[in-house]
Design a protein around this motif. Structure first.
Motif, PDB file in Angstrom:
ATOM      1  N   ILE A  52       0.860  -1.240   0.019  1.00 15.44           N
ATOM      2  CA  ILE A  52       0.098  -0.004   0.109  1.00 15.44           C
ATOM      3  C   ILE A  52       0.926   1.085   0.033  1.00 15.44           C
ATOM      4  N   TYR A  53       1.994   1.214   0.866  1.00 10.04           N
ATOM      5  CA  TYR A  53       3.040   2.279   0.759  1.00 10.04           C
ATOM      6  C   TYR A  53       3.420   2.468  -0.667  1.00 10.04           C
ATOM      7  N   GLU A  54       3.989   1.425  -1.218  1.00 10.62           N
ATOM      8  CA  GLU A  54       4.345   1.660  -2.567  1.00 10.62           C
ATOM      9  C   GLU A  54       3.417   2.111  -3.553  1.00 10.62           C
ATOM     10  N   ASN A  55       2.137   1.713  -3.461  1.00 11.39           N
ATOM     11  CA  ASN A  55       1.276   2.182  -4.253  1.00 11.39           C
ATOM     12  C   ASN A  55       1.098   3.784  -4.213  1.00 11.39           C
ATOM     13  N   ASN A  56       0.979   3.863  -2.756  1.00 12.67           N
ATOM     14  CA  ASN A  56       1.018   5.631  -2.550  1.00 12.67           C
ATOM     15  C   ASN A  56       2.156   6.165  -3.472  1.00 12.67           C
ATOM     16  N   PHE A  57       3.316   5.911  -3.207  1.00 14.78           N
ATOM     17  CA  PHE A  57       4.313   6.661  -4.145  1.00 14.78           C
ATOM     18  C   PHE A  57       4.123   6.562  -5.447  1.00 14.78           C
ATOM     19  N   THR A  58       3.714   5.221  -5.959  1.00 11.77           N
ATOM     20  CA  THR A  58       3.448   4.961  -7.444  1.00 11.77           C
ATOM     21  C   THR A  58       2.266   6.105  -7.852  1.00 11.77           C
ATOM     22  N   ASN A  59       1.472   6.477  -7.013  1.00  9.24           N
ATOM     23  CA  ASN A  59       0.334   7.417  -7.407  1.00  9.24           C
ATOM     24  C   ASN A  59       0.737   8.970  -7.258  1.00  9.24           C
ATOM     25  N   CYS A  60       2.215   9.063  -6.862  1.00  8.93           N
ATOM     26  CA  CYS A  60       2.501  10.550  -6.998  1.00  8.93           C
ATOM     27  C   CYS A  60       3.190  10.966  -7.914  1.00  8.93           C
ATOM     28  N   ARG A  61       3.017  12.238  -8.245  1.00  8.16           N
ATOM     29  CA  ARG A  61       3.895  12.855  -9.490  1.00  8.16           C
ATOM     30  C   ARG A  61       4.481  14.048  -8.946  1.00  8.16           C
ATOM     31  N   LEU A  62       5.994  14.109  -9.055  1.00 11.17           N
ATOM     32  CA  LEU A  62       6.765  15.169  -8.720  1.00 11.17           C
ATOM     33  C   LEU A  62       6.573  16.219  -9.770  1.00 11.17           C
ATOM     34  N   LYS A  75      -1.335  11.427  -9.015  1.00  6.49           N
ATOM     35  CA  LYS A  75      -1.329  10.912 -10.520  1.00  6.49           C
ATOM     36  C   LYS A  75      -2.578  10.001 -10.614  1.00  6.49           C
ATOM     37  N   ILE A  76      -3.324  10.798 -11.162  1.00  2.76           N
ATOM     38  CA  ILE A  76      -4.684  10.000 -11.252  1.00  2.76           C
ATOM     39  C   ILE A  76      -4.534   8.771 -12.190  1.00  2.76           C
ATOM     40  N   SER A  77      -5.139   7.682 -12.055  1.00  3.15           N
ATOM     41  CA  SER A  77      -4.886   6.309 -12.782  1.00  3.15           C
ATOM     42  C   SER A  77      -6.559   5.536 -12.738  1.00  3.15           C
ATOM     43  N   VAL A  78      -6.727   5.050 -13.800  1.00  2.00           N
ATOM     44  CA  VAL A  78      -7.987   4.260 -13.949  1.00  2.00           C
ATOM     45  C   VAL A  78      -7.910   3.153 -13.057  1.00  2.00           C
ATOM     46  N   LYS A  79      -6.840   2.529 -12.970  1.00  2.00           N
ATOM     47  CA  LYS A  79      -6.550   1.451 -11.940  1.00  2.00           C
ATOM     48  C   LYS A  79      -6.533   1.513 -10.097  1.00  2.00           C
ATOM     49  N   THR A  80      -6.190   2.883  -9.956  1.00  2.67           N
ATOM     50  CA  THR A  80      -6.169   3.229  -8.557  1.00  2.67           C
ATOM     51  C   THR A  80      -7.043   4.274  -8.120  1.00  2.67           C
ATOM     52  N   ALA A  81      -7.054   4.507  -6.964  1.00  2.00           N
ATOM     53  CA  ALA A  81      -8.008   5.666  -6.192  1.00  2.00           C
ATOM     54  C   ALA A  81      -7.088   6.843  -6.069  1.00  2.00           C
ATOM     55  N   GLY A  82      -5.598   6.614  -6.411  1.00  2.00           N
ATOM     56  CA  GLY A  82      -4.895   7.996  -6.446  1.00  2.00           C
ATOM     57  C   GLY A  82      -4.517   8.188  -4.873  1.00  2.00           C
ATOM     58  N   LYS A  83      -4.554   7.254  -4.182  1.00  2.00           N
ATOM     59  CA  LYS A  83      -4.260   7.641  -2.753  1.00  2.00           C
ATOM     60  C   LYS A  83      -2.565   8.214  -2.475  1.00  2.00           C
ATOM     61  N   VAL A  84      -2.301   9.048  -1.791  1.00  5.99           N
ATOM     62  CA  VAL A  84      -1.095   9.552  -1.551  1.00  5.99           C
ATOM     63  C   VAL A  84      -0.571   9.930  -0.121  1.00  5.99           C
ATOM     64  N   ASP A  85      -1.850   9.659   0.685  1.00  3.88           N
ATOM     65  CA  ASP A  85      -1.609   9.667   2.213  1.00  3.88           C
ATOM     66  C   ASP A  85      -0.559   9.763   2.849  1.00  3.88           C
ATOM     67  N   MET A  86      -0.110   8.346   2.770  1.00  2.00           N
ATOM     68  CA  MET A  86       0.958   7.706   3.503  1.00  2.00           C
ATOM     69  C   MET A  86       2.291   8.488   3.134  1.00  2.00           C
ATOM     70  N   VAL A  87       2.457   9.071   1.665  1.00  2.00           N
ATOM     71  CA  VAL A  87       3.660   9.846   1.185  1.00  2.00           C
ATOM     72  C   VAL A  87       3.516  11.113   1.932  1.00  2.00           C
ATOM     73  N   PHE A  88       2.398  11.795   1.965  1.00  2.44           N
ATOM     74  CA  PHE A  88       2.155  13.277   2.651  1.00  2.44           C
ATOM     75  C   PHE A  88       2.706  13.006   4.188  1.00  2.44           C
ATOM     76  N   ALA A  89       2.305  11.803   4.635  1.00  2.00           N
ATOM     77  CA  ALA A  89       2.573  11.642   6.043  1.00  2.00           C
ATOM     78  C   ALA A  89       4.091  11.533   6.447  1.00  2.00           C
ATOM     79  N   THR A  90       4.477  10.905   5.372  1.00  2.00           N
ATOM     80  CA  THR A  90       5.927  10.742   5.474  1.00  2.00           C
ATOM     81  C   THR A  90       6.893  12.070   5.271  1.00  2.00           C
ATOM     82  N   ILE A  91       6.449  12.817   4.413  1.00  2.00           N
ATOM     83  CA  ILE A  91       7.011  14.193   3.951  1.00  2.00           C
ATOM     84  C   ILE A  91       6.681  15.185   5.273  1.00  2.00           C
TER      85      ILE A  91
END
Length: 106
Positions: A52-62, A75-91
């Protein structure tokens, strides 16, 4: 992570906690995002194996703003809901670490 001001005030009141607001703006988070990118590229960023953490990073666009400050977008994709919360929590956590330990601000 975002828009939690009311929740934070409730937690402070109900649980005797102190919360810290981290402004979610490229001018504030740029150094931390740059640091995370460098840690990843230097293979110094480690985490517990978590898809899930890896998917959060995959959903990010720098992205960079007009001042070349880095920030994260979904980074919105058809396959994912575009969750990035764990990345923002880390940052946010690393931002607070930088302020408190590295820069002795706080």
């Amino acid at each position: 992570m975002r828009n939690l001001r009311n929740s934070a005030q409730k937690w402070e009141r109900d649980y005797d906690l102190t919360t810290i607001e981290v402004k979610q703006h490229s001018s504030v988070l740029h150094p931390t995002i740059k640091w995370v990118k460098e840690l990843i590229l230097e293979q110094k960023f480690s985490y517990y194996n978590n898809l899930i953490y890896e998917n959060n990073f995959t959903n990010c666009r720098l992205t960079e703003d007009t001042n070349f400050n880095k920030y994260i977008n979904k980074k919105i994709s058809v396959k994912t809901a575009g969750k990035v919360d764990m990345v923002f929590a880390t940052i946010n956590a690393l931002y607070l670490l930088q302020q408190d330990v590295i820069f002795n601000i706080g």
